[in-house]
Design a protein around this motif. Structure first.
Motif, PDB file in Angstrom:
ATOM      1  N   HIS A 145       0.839  -1.207   0.000  1.00  0.00           N
ATOM      2  CA  HIS A 145       0.000   0.000   0.000  1.00  0.00           C
ATOM      3  C   HIS A 145       0.874   1.259   0.000  1.00  0.00           C
ATOM      4  CE1 HIS A 145      -3.538   2.461   0.859  1.00  0.00           C
ATOM      5  NE2 HIS A 145      -2.826   3.072   1.783  1.00  0.00           N
ATOM      6  N   LEU A 146       1.921   1.270   0.848  1.00  0.00           N
ATOM      7  CA  LEU A 146       2.803   2.437   0.884  1.00  0.00           C
ATOM      8  C   LEU A 146       3.555   2.613  -0.437  1.00  0.00           C
ATOM      9  CD1 LEU A 146       4.457   2.431   4.435  1.00  0.00           C
ATOM     10  CD2 LEU A 146       2.422   3.645   3.655  1.00  0.00           C
ATOM     11  N   LEU A 147       3.950   1.517  -1.045  1.00  0.00           N
ATOM     12  CA  LEU A 147       4.716   1.582  -2.291  1.00  0.00           C
ATOM     13  C   LEU A 147       3.841   1.855  -3.511  1.00  0.00           C
ATOM     14  CD1 LEU A 147       7.001  -1.488  -1.561  1.00  0.00           C
ATOM     15  CD2 LEU A 147       7.804   0.890  -1.759  1.00  0.00           C
ATOM     16  N   GLY A 148       2.532   1.690  -3.344  1.00  0.00           N
ATOM     17  CA  GLY A 148       1.621   1.900  -4.463  1.00  0.00           C
ATOM     18  C   GLY A 148       1.649   0.772  -5.479  1.00  0.00           C
ATOM     19  N   TRP A 149       1.994  -0.436  -5.026  1.00  0.00           N
ATOM     20  CA  TRP A 149       2.098  -1.577  -5.931  1.00  0.00           C
ATOM     21  C   TRP A 149       0.733  -2.208  -6.190  1.00  0.00           C
ATOM     22  CZ3 TRP A 149       6.944  -4.788  -4.062  1.00  0.00           C
ATOM     23  CH2 TRP A 149       8.094  -4.022  -4.297  1.00  0.00           C
ATOM     24  N   SER A 150       0.544  -2.716  -7.385  1.00  0.00           N
ATOM     25  CA  SER A 150      -0.704  -3.387  -7.750  1.00  0.00           C
ATOM     26  C   SER A 150      -0.759  -4.776  -7.123  1.00  0.00           C
ATOM     27  CB  SER A 150      -0.790  -3.523  -9.274  1.00  0.00           C
ATOM     28  OG  SER A 150       0.175  -4.454  -9.734  1.00  0.00           O
ATOM     29  N   PRO A 151      -1.956  -5.363  -7.018  1.00  0.00           N
ATOM     30  CA  PRO A 151      -2.065  -6.734  -6.500  1.00  0.00           C
ATOM     31  C   PRO A 151      -1.236  -7.734  -7.299  1.00  0.00           C
ATOM     32  CG  PRO A 151      -4.224  -5.691  -6.548  1.00  0.00           C
ATOM     33  CD  PRO A 151      -3.281  -4.755  -7.249  1.00  0.00           C
ATOM     34  N   GLU A 152      -1.131  -7.515  -8.619  1.00  0.00           N
ATOM     35  CA  GLU A 152      -0.375  -8.438  -9.459  1.00  0.00           C
ATOM     36  C   GLU A 152       1.104  -8.420  -9.104  1.00  0.00           C
ATOM     37  OE1 GLU A 152      -4.192  -7.650 -10.988  1.00  0.00           O
ATOM     38  OE2 GLU A 152      -2.599  -6.179 -10.618  1.00  0.00           O
ATOM     39  N   ILE A 153       1.644  -7.247  -8.820  1.00  0.00           N
ATOM     40  CA  ILE A 153       3.046  -7.152  -8.419  1.00  0.00           C
ATOM     41  C   ILE A 153       3.244  -7.778  -7.043  1.00  0.00           C
ATOM     42  CG2 ILE A 153       4.893  -5.547  -7.765  1.00  0.00           C
ATOM     43  CD1 ILE A 153       3.883  -3.674  -9.941  1.00  0.00           C
ATOM     44  N   LEU A 154       2.326  -7.486  -6.114  1.00  0.00           N
ATOM     45  CA  LEU A 154       2.468  -8.003  -4.756  1.00  0.00           C
ATOM     46  C   LEU A 154       2.442  -9.530  -4.712  1.00  0.00           C
ATOM     47  CD1 LEU A 154       0.447  -5.668  -2.381  1.00  0.00           C
ATOM     48  CD2 LEU A 154       2.886  -6.167  -2.346  1.00  0.00           C
ATOM     49  N   ARG A 155       1.701 -10.157  -5.615  1.00  0.00           N
ATOM     50  CA  ARG A 155       1.654 -11.621  -5.647  1.00  0.00           C
ATOM     51  C   ARG A 155       3.018 -12.230  -5.979  1.00  0.00           C
ATOM     52  NH1 ARG A 155      -2.358 -15.102  -5.792  1.00  0.00           N
ATOM     53  NH2 ARG A 155      -1.575 -16.303  -7.567  1.00  0.00           N
ATOM     54  N   GLN A 156       3.892 -11.430  -6.582  1.00  0.00           N
ATOM     55  CA  GLN A 156       5.223 -11.926  -6.943  1.00  0.00           C
ATOM     56  C   GLN A 156       6.232 -11.752  -5.800  1.00  0.00           C
ATOM     57  OE1 GLN A 156       5.177 -13.535  -9.838  1.00  0.00           O
ATOM     58  NE2 GLN A 156       3.050 -12.823  -9.912  1.00  0.00           N
ATOM     59  N   LEU A 157       5.836 -11.074  -4.729  1.00  0.00           N
ATOM     60  CA  LEU A 157       6.736 -10.841  -3.604  1.00  0.00           C
ATOM     61  C   LEU A 157       6.651 -12.017  -2.630  1.00  0.00           C
ATOM     62  CD1 LEU A 157       8.628  -8.594  -2.435  1.00  0.00           C
ATOM     63  CD2 LEU A 157       6.677  -7.860  -1.047  1.00  0.00           C
ATOM     64  N   GLY A 158       7.774 -12.656  -2.372  1.00  0.00           N
ATOM     65  CA  GLY A 158       7.784 -13.821  -1.508  1.00  0.00           C
ATOM     66  C   GLY A 158       7.356 -13.502  -0.086  1.00  0.00           C
ATOM     67  N   SER A 159       6.766 -14.494   0.581  1.00  0.00           N
ATOM     68  CA  SER A 159       6.310 -14.318   1.959  1.00  0.00           C
ATOM     69  C   SER A 159       7.501 -14.148   2.903  1.00  0.00           C
ATOM     70  CB  SER A 159       5.497 -15.533   2.403  1.00  0.00           C
ATOM     71  OG  SER A 159       4.355 -15.698   1.598  1.00  0.00           O
ATOM     72  N   LEU A 160       7.324 -13.314   3.905  1.00  0.00           N
ATOM     73  CA  LEU A 160       8.356 -13.166   4.932  1.00  0.00           C
ATOM     74  C   LEU A 160       8.452 -14.441   5.764  1.00  0.00           C
ATOM     75  CD1 LEU A 160       7.772  -9.581   6.421  1.00  0.00           C
ATOM     76  CD2 LEU A 160       9.765 -10.354   5.124  1.00  0.00           C
ATOM     77  N   GLN A 161       9.664 -14.907   6.003  1.00  0.00           N
ATOM     78  CA  GLN A 161       9.866 -15.981   6.953  1.00  0.00           C
ATOM     79  C   GLN A 161       9.670 -15.429   8.368  1.00  0.00           C
ATOM     80  OE1 GLN A 161      13.398 -18.465   6.250  1.00  0.00           O
ATOM     81  NE2 GLN A 161      13.719 -17.300   4.369  1.00  0.00           N
ATOM     82  N   ASN A 162       9.456 -16.326   9.314  1.00  0.00           N
ATOM     83  CA  ASN A 162       9.313 -15.890  10.701  1.00  0.00           C
ATOM     84  C   ASN A 162      10.547 -15.105  11.148  1.00  0.00           C
ATOM     85  OD1 ASN A 162       7.575 -18.819  11.141  1.00  0.00           O
ATOM     86  ND2 ASN A 162       6.721 -16.911  11.891  1.00  0.00           N
ATOM     87  N   CYS A 163      10.306 -13.979  11.805  1.00  0.00           N
ATOM     88  CA  CYS A 163      11.331 -13.090  12.352  1.00  0.00           C
ATOM     89  C   CYS A 163      12.260 -12.504  11.286  1.00  0.00           C
ATOM     90  CB  CYS A 163      12.131 -13.780  13.456  1.00  0.00           C
ATOM     91  SG  CYS A 163      11.503 -13.325  15.094  1.00  0.00           S
ATOM     92  N   HIS A 164      11.781 -12.415  10.046  1.00  0.00           N
ATOM     93  CA  HIS A 164      12.481 -11.695   8.992  1.00  0.00           C
ATOM     94  C   HIS A 164      11.728 -10.395   8.724  1.00  0.00           C
ATOM     95  CE1 HIS A 164      14.746 -15.313   8.637  1.00  0.00           C
ATOM     96  NE2 HIS A 164      15.330 -14.962   7.499  1.00  0.00           N
ATOM     97  N   TRP A 165      12.358  -9.511   7.973  1.00  0.00           N
ATOM     98  CA  TRP A 165      11.763  -8.191   7.798  1.00  0.00           C
ATOM     99  C   TRP A 165      11.971  -7.636   6.403  1.00  0.00           C
ATOM    100  CZ3 TRP A 165      15.745  -9.147  11.322  1.00  0.00           C
ATOM    101  CH2 TRP A 165      17.007  -8.652  10.988  1.00  0.00           C
ATOM    102  N   THR A 166      11.140  -6.631   6.124  1.00  0.00           N
ATOM    103  CA  THR A 166      11.229  -5.806   4.916  1.00  0.00           C
ATOM    104  C   THR A 166      11.686  -4.416   5.338  1.00  0.00           C
ATOM    105  OG1 THR A 166       9.452  -7.019   3.809  1.00  0.00           O
ATOM    106  CG2 THR A 166       9.892  -4.787   3.022  1.00  0.00           C
ATOM    107  N   GLU A 167      12.593  -3.827   4.577  1.00  0.00           N
ATOM    108  CA  GLU A 167      13.057  -2.475   4.872  1.00  0.00           C
ATOM    109  C   GLU A 167      12.534  -1.509   3.810  1.00  0.00           C
ATOM    110  OE1 GLU A 167      17.131   0.243   5.091  1.00  0.00           O
ATOM    111  OE2 GLU A 167      17.274  -1.931   5.397  1.00  0.00           O
ATOM    112  N   LEU A 168      11.855  -0.465   4.275  1.00  0.00           N
ATOM    113  CA  LEU A 168      11.381   0.616   3.420  1.00  0.00           C
ATOM    114  C   LEU A 168      12.057   1.914   3.836  1.00  0.00           C
ATOM    115  CD1 LEU A 168       7.501   0.029   3.412  1.00  0.00           C
ATOM    116  CD2 LEU A 168       9.183  -0.895   1.812  1.00  0.00           C
ATOM    117  N   ARG A 169      12.341   2.753   2.860  1.00  0.00           N
ATOM    118  CA  ARG A 169      12.865   4.084   3.170  1.00  0.00           C
ATOM    119  C   ARG A 169      12.071   5.130   2.400  1.00  0.00           C
ATOM    120  NH1 ARG A 169      19.494   3.762   3.697  1.00  0.00           N
ATOM    121  NH2 ARG A 169      19.562   1.796   4.853  1.00  0.00           N
TER     122      ARG A 169
END
Length: 209
Positions: free
Chosen positions: A159-183
């Motif tokens: 939502h913050l990045l403004g990505w479409s659902p189609e793009i988001l489906r290509q993003l792999g799931s976070l493993q437990n206790c892993h993170w995504t970094e946004l700036r």
């Protein structure tokens, strides 16, 4: 530059059993506690300025491990909860497929609103995205660690990045206790800088539920 570290909670018995948690308030298991401690060592080195967490205990306990190292308080925000899975919560995915085959098939195909009182992905993204933005606004120019959940993290970041659902489906799931970094900067807005960063895993990658 404002930085958000969007951190998935540690492992639970329901993760390990491929059982749909959603907003059920399940605790970390022993492995999850170990993961939170290992990840906290890495995150403390980033010198965070604030910690925000979902109010569900698996995320709050994960955040508490980092708070113990940094001395920072943890602010909770219920908007950071995982997707509400309606009639599926508490079932294994095998049970979901058997009891709700049509809705499960729609979910597998990427339907944003599969039915069975499952929260739509659009609503989830807006809810978690608003909480992420609020966390960033509280510490402009700083680093905020946000402890949340796998599905919520993906949709909120999208939502913050403004990505479409189609793009988001290509993003792999976070493993437990892993993170995504946004700036964020005032010229380019929100940018993805890293994804699925964290301590070495010693369990199979679970579904983001």
């Amino acid at each position: 530059m404002t930085r958000l570290i969007v951190w998935r909670h540690g492992n639970t018995d329901w993760n390990a059993g491929n059982r749909v948690q959603g907003q059920t308030d399940t605790p970390l298991n022993e492995l999850g506690v170990e993961q939170a401690a290992a990840a906290s060592d890495m995150l403390a080195a980033l010198k965070p300025d604030a910690i925000v967490s979902s109010d569900l205990q698996r995320a709050a306990r994960t955040a508490a491990a980092l708070a113990a190292l940094t001395g920072l308080p943890v602010r909770t925000d219920a908007r950071l909860r995982e997707r509400h899975y309606g009639q599926w919560q508490g079932l294994t995915m095998h049970e979901v497929a058997a009891r709700f085959p049509a809705e499960h098939a729609r979910w597998r195909a990427g339907d944003q609103d599969p039915g069975c009182e499952v929260e739509s992905l659009d609503d989830l993204g807006k809810r978690v995205g608003a909480a992420l933005q609020a966390a960033a606004d509280e510490t402009p120019g700083g680093t905020t660690v946000v402890a949340t959940h796998g599905g919520g993290a993906r949709q909120g970041c999208g939502h913050l990045l403004g990505w479409s659902p189609e793009i988001l489906r290509q993003l792999g799931s976070l493993q437990n206790c892993h993170w995504t970094e946004l700036r964020y900067d005032t010229v380019r807005g929100w940018q993805l800088r890293a994804h699925n960063v964290g301590p070495a895993a010693r369990e199979p990658i679970p579904a983001a539920i």
